[in-house]
Design an enzyme around this catalytic site. Sequence first.
Site, PDB file in Angstrom:
ATOM      1  N   TYR A   1      18.901  36.943  -0.392  1.00 56.87           N
ATOM      2  CA  TYR A   1      19.854  37.950  -0.875  1.00 56.87           C
ATOM      3  C   TYR A   1      20.279  38.930   0.219  1.00 56.87           C
ATOM      4  CZ  TYR A   1      17.658  36.115  -5.072  1.00 56.87           C
ATOM      5  OH  TYR A   1      17.134  35.282  -6.015  1.00 56.87           O
TER       6      TYR A   1
ATOM      7  N   TYR B   1      18.089  35.956 -16.529  1.00 55.23           N
ATOM      8  CA  TYR B   1      17.928  35.396 -15.178  1.00 55.23           C
ATOM      9  C   TYR B   1      16.877  34.290 -15.253  1.00 55.23           C
ATOM     10  CZ  TYR B   1      16.642  34.698 -10.343  1.00 55.23           C
ATOM     11  OH  TYR B   1      16.381  34.116  -9.136  1.00 55.23           O
TER      12      TYR B   1
ATOM     13  N   ASP C   1      11.209  30.908 -21.001  1.00 54.97           N
ATOM     14  CA  ASP C   1      11.011  31.098 -19.570  1.00 54.97           C
ATOM     15  C   ASP C   1       9.985  32.210 -19.374  1.00 54.97           C
ATOM     16  OD1 ASP C   1      11.100  31.776 -16.921  1.00 54.97           O
ATOM     17  OD2 ASP C   1      13.282  31.900 -16.779  1.00 54.97           O
TER      18      ASP C   1
ATOM     19  N   LYS D   1       5.236  31.862 -10.798  1.00 51.60           N
ATOM     20  CA  LYS D   1       4.917  33.139 -10.158  1.00 51.60           C
ATOM     21  C   LYS D   1       3.411  33.400 -10.050  1.00 51.60           C
ATOM     22  CE  LYS D   1       9.181  35.820 -10.716  1.00 51.60           C
ATOM     23  NZ  LYS D   1       9.534  35.935  -9.307  1.00 51.60           N
TER      24      LYS D   1
END
Length: 395
Positions: A21, A149, A250, A279
Amino acid sequence: MNSKKIDTLLDFDKKHIWHPYTSAISPLPCFMAESADGVYINLSGGKRVIDGMSSWWAAIHGYNHPYLNEAIRKQQEKMSHVMFGGITHEPAIKLAQKLLDMTPEDIQHVFFCDSGSVAVEVAMKMALQYFHARGKPRKCRFATVRSGYHGDTWNAMSVCDPVTGMHSVFGECLPAQLFAALPAIPFDGIWNEQDICSVKNIFAERHNEIAAFVIEPIVQGAGGMRFYHPEFLKRLRQLCSQYDILLIADEIATGFGRSGTMFACERAAITPDIMCVGKALTGGYMTLAATLTTRHVAETISSKSPYVFMHGPTFMGNPLACAVACASLELLTCNPALEKIGEIETQLKTELQEAWNLNSVVDVRVLGAIGVVEVKEDVDLKKMQPLFVENGVWI
């Protein structure tokens, strides 16, 4: 490391390494990390900062944890990697057992993936193959809510928010999905059935096209750190069952205690058809994710040509990653982890209250180990990040 060497390395980094990013022409400044321990990252020049991001929510036990270090050491003496096609190994089997013990009873199959985004891709492919096997190939689109997201890979991007999301530049090229209004009632608000009406309308009109509904349970992460009412998730589960649509949860960001329960779905007492985790799975040590599903979905996919699930990452089920993930889950289940998260929640609520006194602040909210200070204006990251570092915090 002397300052001249640090400057040389940072100069090369700036010229040649493209960080996430950021621009290749005018990149955000990078700080050199030399080591990490506990909650601290030790930067070059002797600066020590508290990692307020848990390395993008992954390092849940802190850095350089002796139990996780030992799990890696023991496994690498046996084998660091072996292909997962036609071969299995104890760390993968033990990890699958632990995941199935932690997730709802109907979840019975584990597919190991490379990363969170890939876990979402795998979940979407599962949904498509499921309806292909049932002779319903027209059910090939996905629905979701706005402000979501789900990752940076291609189909995962297609179910991220199409306007405010990170991936708006790709909008014309991505598969066109269906977007319901975002859940508007906050986590501790008063439920109103109106909040689910957008989903109801889409399902009533388009259910013959929809394979699955993809959602971050309870917490919308990168889309705004929003906490929504558990009843929304309960009603969504009911509607998915009613309209023959798979529910994909998710849990990549919310799994393993981050939101105050082991998985955010527990807040609504629902079982998704497919669940994505990642994660924190390895305690932040290595990249690993998993897509879990019910026996019904897995057996349906396997009942019709091609009779196999069409996905197979090279590093699927990596033994090192599985071994450290097993150790991470042992720390979670053997220690009163959720009790600690309750203490973190209390501390965040108490100490973030001061932010309400700032004119620039819109809202302060906390859930589990997530503390949010929402501000009125966009944050100038290039200016703010060094300021936080100067004050001993990485954020």
